[in-house]
Design a protein around this motif. Structure first.
Motif, PDB file in Angstrom:
ATOM      1  N   GLU A  33       0.834  -1.211   0.000  1.00  0.00           N
ATOM      2  CA  GLU A  33       0.000   0.000   0.000  1.00  0.00           C
ATOM      3  C   GLU A  33       0.861   1.251   0.000  1.00  0.00           C
ATOM      4  OE1 GLU A  33      -3.323   1.016  -0.129  1.00  0.00           O
ATOM      5  OE2 GLU A  33      -3.412  -0.987  -1.035  1.00  0.00           O
ATOM      6  N   ARG A  89       3.850   1.607  -1.120  1.00  0.00           N
ATOM      7  CA  ARG A  89       4.521   1.762  -2.403  1.00  0.00           C
ATOM      8  C   ARG A  89       3.559   2.381  -3.427  1.00  0.00           C
ATOM      9  NH1 ARG A  89       4.479  -1.240  -6.644  1.00  0.00           N
ATOM     10  NH2 ARG A  89       6.009  -0.704  -8.253  1.00  0.00           N
ATOM     11  N   LYS A  90       2.366   1.782  -3.456  1.00  0.00           N
ATOM     12  CA  LYS A  90       1.317   2.300  -4.341  1.00  0.00           C
ATOM     13  C   LYS A  90       1.086   3.798  -4.095  1.00  0.00           C
ATOM     14  CE  LYS A  90      -2.558  -0.363  -6.047  1.00  0.00           C
ATOM     15  NZ  LYS A  90      -3.821  -0.997  -5.597  1.00  0.00           N
ATOM     16  N   PHE A  91       0.939   4.114  -2.824  1.00  0.00           N
ATOM     17  CA  PHE A  91       0.720   5.502  -2.410  1.00  0.00           C
ATOM     18  C   PHE A  91       1.832   6.403  -2.917  1.00  0.00           C
ATOM     19  CE2 PHE A  91       1.443   8.968   0.542  1.00  0.00           C
ATOM     20  CZ  PHE A  91       0.163   9.513   0.679  1.00  0.00           C
ATOM     21  N   LYS A  92       3.066   5.916  -2.731  1.00  0.00           N
ATOM     22  CA  LYS A  92       4.241   6.669  -3.135  1.00  0.00           C
ATOM     23  C   LYS A  92       4.233   6.932  -4.641  1.00  0.00           C
ATOM     24  CE  LYS A  92       8.739   6.735  -0.910  1.00  0.00           C
ATOM     25  NZ  LYS A  92       9.925   5.913  -0.555  1.00  0.00           N
ATOM     26  N   ILE A  93       3.936   5.842  -5.392  1.00  0.00           N
ATOM     27  CA  ILE A  93       3.931   5.965  -6.849  1.00  0.00           C
ATOM     28  C   ILE A  93       2.870   6.971  -7.287  1.00  0.00           C
ATOM     29  CG2 ILE A  93       3.445   4.762  -9.026  1.00  0.00           C
ATOM     30  CD1 ILE A  93       4.606   2.241  -7.642  1.00  0.00           C
ATOM     31  N   ARG A  94       1.662   6.796  -6.734  1.00  0.00           N
ATOM     32  CA  ARG A  94       0.561   7.684  -7.160  1.00  0.00           C
ATOM     33  C   ARG A  94       0.828   9.127  -6.787  1.00  0.00           C
ATOM     34  NH1 ARG A  94      -4.442   3.529  -6.013  1.00  0.00           N
ATOM     35  NH2 ARG A  94      -3.878   2.178  -7.753  1.00  0.00           N
ATOM     36  N   HIS A  95       1.365   9.315  -5.613  1.00  0.00           N
ATOM     37  CA  HIS A  95       1.726  10.677  -5.195  1.00  0.00           C
ATOM     38  C   HIS A  95       2.749  11.270  -6.146  1.00  0.00           C
ATOM     39  CE1 HIS A  95       4.639  13.178  -2.679  1.00  0.00           C
ATOM     40  NE2 HIS A  95       3.604  13.980  -2.957  1.00  0.00           N
ATOM     41  N   HIS A  96       3.699  10.445  -6.496  1.00  0.00           N
ATOM     42  CA  HIS A  96       4.760  10.858  -7.413  1.00  0.00           C
ATOM     43  C   HIS A  96       4.154  11.272  -8.767  1.00  0.00           C
ATOM     44  CE1 HIS A  96       8.627  10.930  -9.404  1.00  0.00           C
ATOM     45  NE2 HIS A  96       8.173  10.051 -10.323  1.00  0.00           N
TER      46      HIS A  96
END
Lengths: 367, 198
Positions: free
Chosen positions: A2, A4-11
């Motif tokens: 979760e 990682r997903k959050f990080k990617i989407r934020h990015h």
């Protein structure tokens, strides 16, 4: 996971927003200065346009005001010309009762003592500086603030005559048995008098102020001219005779005629007859204290003499219809005048208790 | 000295000078917000000269008008004025064309995304989804997100541009985010963005 997903989407979101920001167009300070100069130039042009428009509007507003004022003024003039302000007639009719069977010429000025003139002929002069002179005596000093609507009155009994010079320079001859009402001071754009009886007028020309003669049944409007008005209430027929210039005669029904010099119009019980050409002399020679007749019935002549001399004549049967022609000098004594008439008509006169009886001469040749 | 003093002034103070007819204050506001206005205008049309003309019209009108009202949100006031001028001009110029042509659009090309997320397919797919979701939002929500996140306007300023009250503008943004969320299931990230940028 979760996280990682959050990080990617934020990015991704952040990159997109940054990208959007980078895509934004930039403007250099130099470009901005140029652009602002363009604004200033346009503002200058607009302001000048506006001020021109303002001038235009102001001009239009001013023009409108001027037009409005002119219309107002013209309207006032129009009213002055055509609308009947009856105050002088009202005044004349209201004061009629005052008229006494006085033997003297009376001059009534508001706020002044009544002036009586014993002489047969009076000469009254209103001058512009406000003095009134009667037979070379200054009798009153009018107040300069005198109201225009204050009417003076001149009453001439039978047997008397008056020469009146009005403040505007108009000369008026008032015949016997005449009443004239006039303001002591004329309005700027209107000169108006009221007449009962007979007057001869030599109107001082003033294009800006029409001169109006009002009588009971009709009115005469002139600019500057000489004419005679005969409007005796006792006579059924009134008349206006024009010597020179032009006059407009209008009755109460607003019918009107325009007279040419040498024309006469009869007004019978308020109705205008058609103008006719006449020899004006017989109608106006009374001014020179003359009477002129051409085939005139005697009753008319004696009615005139009654006015001039204030004597009562009693015409016996057969006299009234007799016609006479000729000239009478009214400066002469009545006896002399009667004598003159008896030359041209078969009559003789007899005075009994102040009244003069006119009798028909018995023609010896016909007996 | 005077100039630096002006430059340190806040928009409202400058606007108050403008109301008194101060052209210097007007020029400062112009230069300060020109880019914002130009970019905002470019979201309606790609014709840059047209937008520049519109901005010029806005300021000429402001300079010649005698009845300017005071405002707390000068940026919003300018944006709203520009929006009105643009829509007036566009509708008078292109009467026959579809009115939707004049919609607020924030264009992000696929090619740009590809170069942006080169070599990372996951991110690229994600960004494409996000952009699609954004494009499917109603116009005022798209404008709200642009003004809020790209231009950094406050809720109050946004409310003034969109002609709604500040609470509604907050609701509008949260509705936009909810929409995005439902489309993207990206709630947590956008929530983060909100926290990050507000």
């Amino acid at each position: 996971m979760e996280k990682r997903k959050f990080k990617i989407r934020h990015h991704v979101a952040r990159k997109l927003i940054e990208h959007a920001r980078e895509q934004e167009r930039h403007v250099t300070p130099e470009e901005l200065d140029d652009l602002w100069k363009r604004v200033e130039e346009q503002v200058f042009i607009e302001k000048r346009k506006n001020s021109r428009r303002r001038i235009l509007y102001d001009t239009m507003a001013l023009s409108a005001a001027v037009i409005f004022f002119c219309m107002f003024w013209l309207g006032k003039q129009f009213i002055a010309y055509y609308a009947d302000d009856d105050s002088i007639v009202d005044f004349a009719q209201y004061t009629q009762a005052e008229e006494a069977t006085n033997k003297d010429i009376r001059l009534l000025i508001p706020g002044k003592k009544e002036v009586e003139v014993k002489e047969t002929d009076a000469n009254i002069i209103y001058s512009q500086n406000g003095t009134v002179v009667v037979n070379s005596d200054t009798i009153t000093q009018r107040e300069t603030q005198e109201k225009e609507r204050e009417f003076n009155q001149l009453i001439i009994p039978k047997g008397k005559r008056t020469r009146l010079t009005l403040a505007d320079g108009t000369r008026l001859w008032a015949n016997s048995g005449t009443r004239v009402v006039y303001p002591g001071h004329f309005e700027k754009n209107r000169r108006e008098i009221y007449v009962e009886g007979e007057v001869y007028l030599d109107v001082f020309r003033n294009e800006d102020a029409p001169f109006i003669v009002r009588t009971k049944d009709f009115q005469i409007q002139v600019l500057g001219t000489s004419f005679n008005v005969s409007a005796y209430p006792s006579e059924g027929v009134s008349s206006v005779v024009l010597v020179e210039g032009s006059v407009n005669v209008k009755n109460q029904q607003k019918e009107q005629v325009i007279l040419a010099p040498g024309q006469l119009v009869d007004i019978e019980t308020g109705r205008l007859h058609s103008p006719r050409n006449v020899d004006v002399e017989p109608y106006v020679c009374w001014v020179k204290n003359m009477l002129m007749y051409v085939d005139e019935p005697l009753d008319k002549v004696f009615r005139k003499l009654n006015l001039y001399y204030g004597k009562e004549f009693i015409l016996e049967s057969g006299v009234a219809e007799l016609q006479v022609s000729g000239k009478l000098d009214l400066k002469e004594k009545l006896e002399d005048v009667l004598h003159t008439i008896s030359f041209s008509a078969p009559i003789y006169c007899e005075e009994i208790e102040g009244r003069i009886f006119v009798r028909k001469k018995i023609d010896m040749n016909h007996l | 000295m005077q100039y630096t003093l002006y430059q340190n002034m806040k928009d409202v103070a400058l606007w108050n000078l403008v109301l008194k007819g101060d052209m210097k204050a007007m020029s400062l506001l112009y230069k300060k917000h020109y880019e914002l206005l130009l970019n905002f205008g470019l979201k309606y049309t790609s014709d840059e000269e047209f937008v520049k003309d519109c901005i010029q019209d806005v300021f000429v009108k402001l300079c010649t008008s005698k009845r300017l009202s005071s405002t707390e949100y000068v940026r919003s006031y300018l944006l709203t004025s520009l929006k009105n001028v643009i829509s007036d001009k566009l509708s008078s110029m292109r009467l026959t064309e579809d009115l939707n042509e004049h919609c607020f659009e924030l264009k992000i090309e696929d090619t740009a995304l590809e170069s942006l997320f080169k070599g990372n397919d996951e991110e690229l797919q994600l960004s494409k989804k996000l952009v699609d979701a954004y494009k499917s939002l109603p116009e005022n929500q798209r404008m709200a997100i642009y003004l809020r996140y790209v231009k950094g306007l406050s809720y109050k300023e946004m409310a003034a541009v969109l002609n709604i009250n500040p609470q509604s503008s907050m609701n509008l943004v949260s509705r936009a985010l909810t929409n995005l969320r439902s489309k993207m299931i990206l709630d947590e990230y956008l929530l983060f963005i909100i926290l990050f940028f507000s």
